[in-house]
Design a protein around this motif. Structure first.
Motif, PDB file in Angstrom:
ATOM      1  N   ALA A 571       0.823  -1.209   0.000  1.00  0.00           N
ATOM      2  CA  ALA A 571       0.000   0.000   0.000  1.00  0.00           C
ATOM      3  C   ALA A 571       0.858   1.261   0.000  1.00  0.00           C
ATOM      4  N   LEU A 572       1.977   1.230   0.692  1.00  0.00           N
ATOM      5  CA  LEU A 572       2.852   2.401   0.759  1.00  0.00           C
ATOM      6  C   LEU A 572       3.485   2.721  -0.588  1.00  0.00           C
ATOM      7  N   LEU A 573       3.806   1.684  -1.356  1.00  0.00           N
ATOM      8  CA  LEU A 573       4.497   1.893  -2.626  1.00  0.00           C
ATOM      9  C   LEU A 573       3.551   2.105  -3.797  1.00  0.00           C
ATOM     10  N   ALA A 574       2.289   1.753  -3.623  1.00  0.00           N
ATOM     11  CA  ALA A 574       1.319   1.859  -4.725  1.00  0.00           C
ATOM     12  C   ALA A 574       1.230   3.262  -5.332  1.00  0.00           C
ATOM     13  N   PRO A 575       1.245   4.344  -4.527  1.00  0.00           N
ATOM     14  CA  PRO A 575       1.152   5.682  -5.133  1.00  0.00           C
ATOM     15  C   PRO A 575       2.302   6.005  -6.081  1.00  0.00           C
ATOM     16  N   PHE A 576       3.416   5.293  -5.949  1.00  0.00           N
ATOM     17  CA  PHE A 576       4.571   5.534  -6.817  1.00  0.00           C
ATOM     18  C   PHE A 576       4.593   4.582  -8.017  1.00  0.00           C
ATOM     19  N   GLY A 577       3.575   3.714  -8.104  1.00  0.00           N
ATOM     20  CA  GLY A 577       3.549   2.737  -9.186  1.00  0.00           C
ATOM     21  C   GLY A 577       4.565   1.626  -9.008  1.00  0.00           C
ATOM     22  N   LEU A 578       4.933   1.342  -7.745  1.00  0.00           N
ATOM     23  CA  LEU A 578       5.939   0.323  -7.449  1.00  0.00           C
ATOM     24  C   LEU A 578       5.305  -0.821  -6.662  1.00  0.00           C
ATOM     25  N   ASP A 579       5.881  -2.011  -6.816  1.00  0.00           N
ATOM     26  CA  ASP A 579       5.348  -3.199  -6.141  1.00  0.00           C
ATOM     27  C   ASP A 579       6.500  -4.152  -5.847  1.00  0.00           C
ATOM     28  N   ALA A 580       6.873  -4.259  -4.565  1.00  0.00           N
ATOM     29  CA  ALA A 580       8.007  -5.103  -4.176  1.00  0.00           C
ATOM     30  C   ALA A 580       7.719  -6.590  -4.325  1.00  0.00           C
ATOM     31  N   THR A 581       6.451  -6.944  -4.504  1.00  0.00           N
ATOM     32  CA  THR A 581       6.136  -8.363  -4.692  1.00  0.00           C
ATOM     33  C   THR A 581       6.369  -8.800  -6.146  1.00  0.00           C
ATOM     34  N   ASP A 582       6.605  -7.837  -7.029  1.00  0.00           N
ATOM     35  CA  ASP A 582       6.930  -8.147  -8.420  1.00  0.00           C
ATOM     36  C   ASP A 582       8.404  -8.564  -8.483  1.00  0.00           C
ATOM     37  N   PRO A 583       8.698  -9.788  -8.942  1.00  0.00           N
ATOM     38  CA  PRO A 583      10.098 -10.244  -8.979  1.00  0.00           C
ATOM     39  C   PRO A 583      11.018  -9.306  -9.761  1.00  0.00           C
ATOM     40  N   ALA A 584      10.460  -8.594 -10.750  1.00  0.00           N
ATOM     41  CA  ALA A 584      11.280  -7.682 -11.550  1.00  0.00           C
ATOM     42  C   ALA A 584      11.612  -6.390 -10.798  1.00  0.00           C
ATOM     43  N   PHE A 585      10.928  -6.155  -9.671  1.00  0.00           N
ATOM     44  CA  PHE A 585      11.137  -4.914  -8.913  1.00  0.00           C
ATOM     45  C   PHE A 585      12.596  -4.747  -8.511  1.00  0.00           C
ATOM     46  N   TRP A 586      13.207  -5.825  -8.028  1.00  0.00           N
ATOM     47  CA  TRP A 586      14.569  -5.720  -7.500  1.00  0.00           C
ATOM     48  C   TRP A 586      15.584  -5.453  -8.600  1.00  0.00           C
ATOM     49  N   ASP A 587      15.307  -5.935  -9.804  1.00  0.00           N
ATOM     50  CA  ASP A 587      16.228  -5.669 -10.910  1.00  0.00           C
ATOM     51  C   ASP A 587      16.260  -4.181 -11.248  1.00  0.00           C
ATOM     52  N   LYS A 588      15.131  -3.478 -11.016  1.00  0.00           N
ATOM     53  CA  LYS A 588      15.109  -2.026 -11.245  1.00  0.00           C
ATOM     54  C   LYS A 588      16.102  -1.329 -10.328  1.00  0.00           C
ATOM     55  N   GLY A 589      16.083  -1.724  -9.062  1.00  0.00           N
ATOM     56  CA  GLY A 589      17.004  -1.111  -8.114  1.00  0.00           C
ATOM     57  C   GLY A 589      18.447  -1.451  -8.406  1.00  0.00           C
ATOM     58  N   LEU A 590      18.703  -2.723  -8.755  1.00  0.00           N
ATOM     59  CA  LEU A 590      20.071  -3.157  -9.039  1.00  0.00           C
ATOM     60  C   LEU A 590      20.605  -2.517 -10.310  1.00  0.00           C
ATOM     61  N   SER A 591      19.710  -2.188 -11.243  1.00  0.00           N
ATOM     62  CA  SER A 591      20.162  -1.586 -12.506  1.00  0.00           C
ATOM     63  C   SER A 591      20.762  -0.198 -12.282  1.00  0.00           C
ATOM     64  N   MET A 592      20.354   0.493 -11.208  1.00  0.00           N
ATOM     65  CA  MET A 592      20.947   1.799 -10.928  1.00  0.00           C
ATOM     66  C   MET A 592      22.423   1.633 -10.550  1.00  0.00           C
ATOM     67  N   ILE A 593      22.718   0.638  -9.714  1.00  0.00           N
ATOM     68  CA  ILE A 593      24.118   0.379  -9.350  1.00  0.00           C
ATOM     69  C   ILE A 593      24.900   0.010 -10.608  1.00  0.00           C
ATOM     70  N   GLU A 594      24.300  -0.846 -11.438  1.00  0.00           N
ATOM     71  CA  GLU A 594      24.961  -1.285 -12.666  1.00  0.00           C
ATOM     72  C   GLU A 594      25.237  -0.094 -13.581  1.00  0.00           C
ATOM     73  N   GLY A 595      24.300   0.842 -13.624  1.00  0.00           N
ATOM     74  CA  GLY A 595      24.483   2.027 -14.460  1.00  0.00           C
ATOM     75  C   GLY A 595      25.652   2.880 -13.992  1.00  0.00           C
ATOM     76  N   PHE A 596      25.819   3.013 -12.676  1.00  0.00           N
ATOM     77  CA  PHE A 596      26.971   3.756 -12.155  1.00  0.00           C
ATOM     78  C   PHE A 596      28.286   3.065 -12.538  1.00  0.00           C
ATOM     79  N   ILE A 597      28.303   1.741 -12.463  1.00  0.00           N
ATOM     80  CA  ILE A 597      29.520   1.003 -12.837  1.00  0.00           C
ATOM     81  C   ILE A 597      29.782   1.147 -14.336  1.00  0.00           C
ATOM     82  N   ASP A 598      28.717   1.142 -15.142  1.00  0.00           N
ATOM     83  CA  ASP A 598      28.867   1.375 -16.588  1.00  0.00           C
ATOM     84  C   ASP A 598      29.572   2.711 -16.831  1.00  0.00           C
ATOM     85  N   GLU A 599      29.121   3.746 -16.099  1.00  0.00           N
ATOM     86  CA  GLU A 599      29.722   5.068 -16.287  1.00  0.00           C
ATOM     87  C   GLU A 599      31.190   5.068 -15.870  1.00  0.00           C
TER      88      GLU A 599
END
Length: 605
Positions: A571-599
């Protein structure tokens, strides 16, 4: 959070001189003094009201209507607040100087008394869970008590694992000589440790700080000093971990908990499947994150192989400097204000009203934390400020907790506490805001590289490292269920996750196998550590949502923090269009770290 006398790098006066005027706590908002008459009055009030509450409600909860339940909850909350105020005061004084015998005694005595006074209240959750579902739903549909339903829903989730009333009271009484006593032994042992580094006697806090020193020889000397002292004390640490893990195993068995982690997931109000998805996503990303980054770092340092004392080493291009307290303060407050002026306004009193204890002082607990105290007061932040860039990020982190705790306080005692999975959200978001402000102000490519590398290391420490810690704990508790563990057994479990998580760039020195021994989370809060990875992944996804659609984000963010523990993470994340129960959710967060390493990799071209 930790304990007893030690000699830090700087004494209290030297610390103030080195980094400016570092603040100390003013605990008078709780009690004026350790012998204040109000403290004794409140202790007496607590004894009386606990007994009266049990007299008035034991055996009667199932018959209460909504009006009666509202009065019952108000009285229970008042008791919770009084006990919380007392223990916050004596606990914070204790952490200021864990070597002061009077402070140790006052906290132990208060803990003993309050445990005794509250034993008659054990019936509350047990009896509450026996209320028929239909009656429960009817009562909590009433607006006078409906806001408290999330608290009691979480309580009722423990129903399948509840013991008899007599056994629950026994466990409550026995806790002061069980886990709490072993926790204190661990704290007092770690705080009393002294390390000889190149002829200088240092505390644990000061010695671990040297692992990020510019001088490689000093880093190496600190790592070997840690290994020597941990080895000398390994039997004590092994006994503490064996005992606590076995105690948990026994209690879990009696409660018929399916796994050692179940209790933590229930208290966090998070599904086991969500935590497993987080863990699996991070482990699968090790090669793309930590392995790849540390290969880059070895190249920057001109090394074929990294040693453990190189893990947090500054880059060769990073100029050593000590950051004055006023600069740290303005850096964080400016970053907060840049996001929303309200955030800086909430944080400002921490600096002005004695809500921060920043200096390294004899006997002070190492580490850092933000303690919410009670909703009728305010939080307090503890730091051990040594002028390092990471200390500035620690300030941003703990102030984030403080802001969250201030905002959630309006929910009241029972609803303000946030499950651990969301408790790290505001703290990690505060770090991200501070980092982004510094990054935007970078004037050169090298400055940007240094900031990016520092942030990637922080994220690896928060995500990769903590999931490795979680795997270590899972292995430790599983192995302890099969029998007593020798120090060598625990060492082997520790090393089984280190190479996997850090990658082939590392060589592990003799003695590193003992470095599990000083980590307090394993002792104080089993399986807590995944909350850090949860928080980092969640914040990365939140920040991406902020960048994609900044309009109105601040109001939604403040509403999330103000909710405290009144809503489930979905319920807390719903207003942001986010859902931690979605298995793909965590890849979104990890992709930010990966993007910094890419740079960072692109900067090598």
């Amino acid at each position: 959070m930790t304990l007893t006398p030690r000699r830090p790098v700087f004494d209290a006066n030297a610390t103030g001189g080195a980094f400016g005027d570092l603040p100390d706590w003013d605990l008078s908002d709780l009690y004026a003094a350790p012998d204040a008459p109000e403290l004794a009055t409140d202790m007496s009030w607590l004894e009386t009201h606990c007994a009266e509450f049990a007299r008035d409600y034991e055996g009667k909860l199932a018959d209460l209507d909504a009006a009666g339940m509202a009065e019952c909850i108000a009285r229970y909350e008042a008791i919770d607040e009084k006990a919380g105020r007392i223990m916050s005061y004596v606990g914070l004084r204790y952490y200021q100087n864990t070597g002061d015998v009077a402070r140790v005694k006052q906290m132990a005595d208060a803990q003993d008394k309050i445990t005794g006074y509250t034993t008659p209240l054990v019936f509350f959750s047990l009896e509450f869970n026996r209320i028929e579902d239909a009656h429960y739903e009817t009562v909590f549909a009433d607006p006078r008590v409906s806001r408290y339903k999330p608290v009691f829903d979480r309580m009722r989730a423990m129903k399948p694992y509840q013991l008899s009333d007599e056994l629950e009271k026994f466990l409550h009484d026995q806790s002061v000589v069980g886990a709490a006593a072993w926790n204190r032994l661990f704290d007092e042992t770690t705080a009393a440790l002294e390390f000889d580094v190149l002829g200088e006697t240092l505390s644990l806090e000061a010695t671990t700080t040297l692992l990020s020193d510019h001088d490689r020889a000093r880093r190496e000397a600190a790592a070997h000093a840690l290994a020597r002292v941990f080895k000398d004390n390994i039997r004590t640490f092994s006994r503490i971990h064996n005992t606590l893990a076995k105690e948990k195993d026994i209690e879990d068995r009696w409660r018929k908990m399916p796994t050692p982690q179940t209790g933590r997931h229930l208290s966090n109000d998070v599904e086991a499947e969500v935590v497993q998805a987080l863990r699996d996503a991070v482990v699968a990303a090790y090669p793309r994150l930590s392995h790849r980054y540390y290969a880059l770092k070895a190249k920057w340092l001109g090394l074929d192989t990294l040693q453990v004392w190189d893990r947090n080493a500054p880059l060769p291009t990073e100029a050593p400097r000590e950051i004055q307290w006023d600069e740290a303060k303005s850096t964080v407050l400016d970053a907060y204000a840049g996001f929303d002026p309200r955030m800086a306004e909430i944080a400002q009193p921490f600096f002005e009203k004695g809500w921060i204890d920043a200096g390294v002082k004899p006997g002070k607990a190492p580490g850092a934390f933000a303690h919410p105290t009670v909703t009728s007061a305010h939080p307090y932040v503890m730091l051990n400020y040594l002028g390092k860039p990471r200390d500035v990020m620690t300030l941003a982190h703990e102030l984030g907790h403080g802001v969250h705790q201030v905002l959630a306080a309006k929910q009241g005692e029972m609803l303000s506490s946030t499950p651990l999975t969301l408790a790290e959200t505001a703290s990690v978001f505060g770090e991200m805001l501070t980092f982004r402000k510094l990054l935007a102000g970078a004037k050169t490519k090298e400055e940007r590289k240094t900031l990016l590398a520092g942030k990637v290391e922080d994220m690896i420490n928060t995500v990769v490292r903590q999931i490795a810690f979680y795997d270590f704990e899972c292995k430790l508790h599983a192995a302890r269920a099969e029998g007593e563990l020798t120090p060598e057994d625990i060492n082997a479990l520790w090393m089984s996750v280190q190479g996997e998580s850090l990658g082939p760039a590392f060589e592990f020195m003799d003695g590193y196998e003992t470095f599990w021994s000083y980590i307090p989370h394993f002792v104080h809060s089993p399986f807590y550590v995944y909350a850090y990875a949860f928080g980092d992944g969640l914040v990365n996804a939140l920040y991406a949502a902020y960048e994609a659609e900044p309009q109105g984000f601040q109001d939604k963010y403040f509403a999330m923090l103000e909710a405290g523990g009144s809503l489930h993470h979905k319920a807390l994340l719903a207003p942001f269009g986010l859902d931690a129960t979605d298995p793909a959710f965590w890849d979104k967060g990890l992709s930010m770290i990966e993007g910094f390493i890419d740079e960072l990799e692109a900067m090598e071209d």
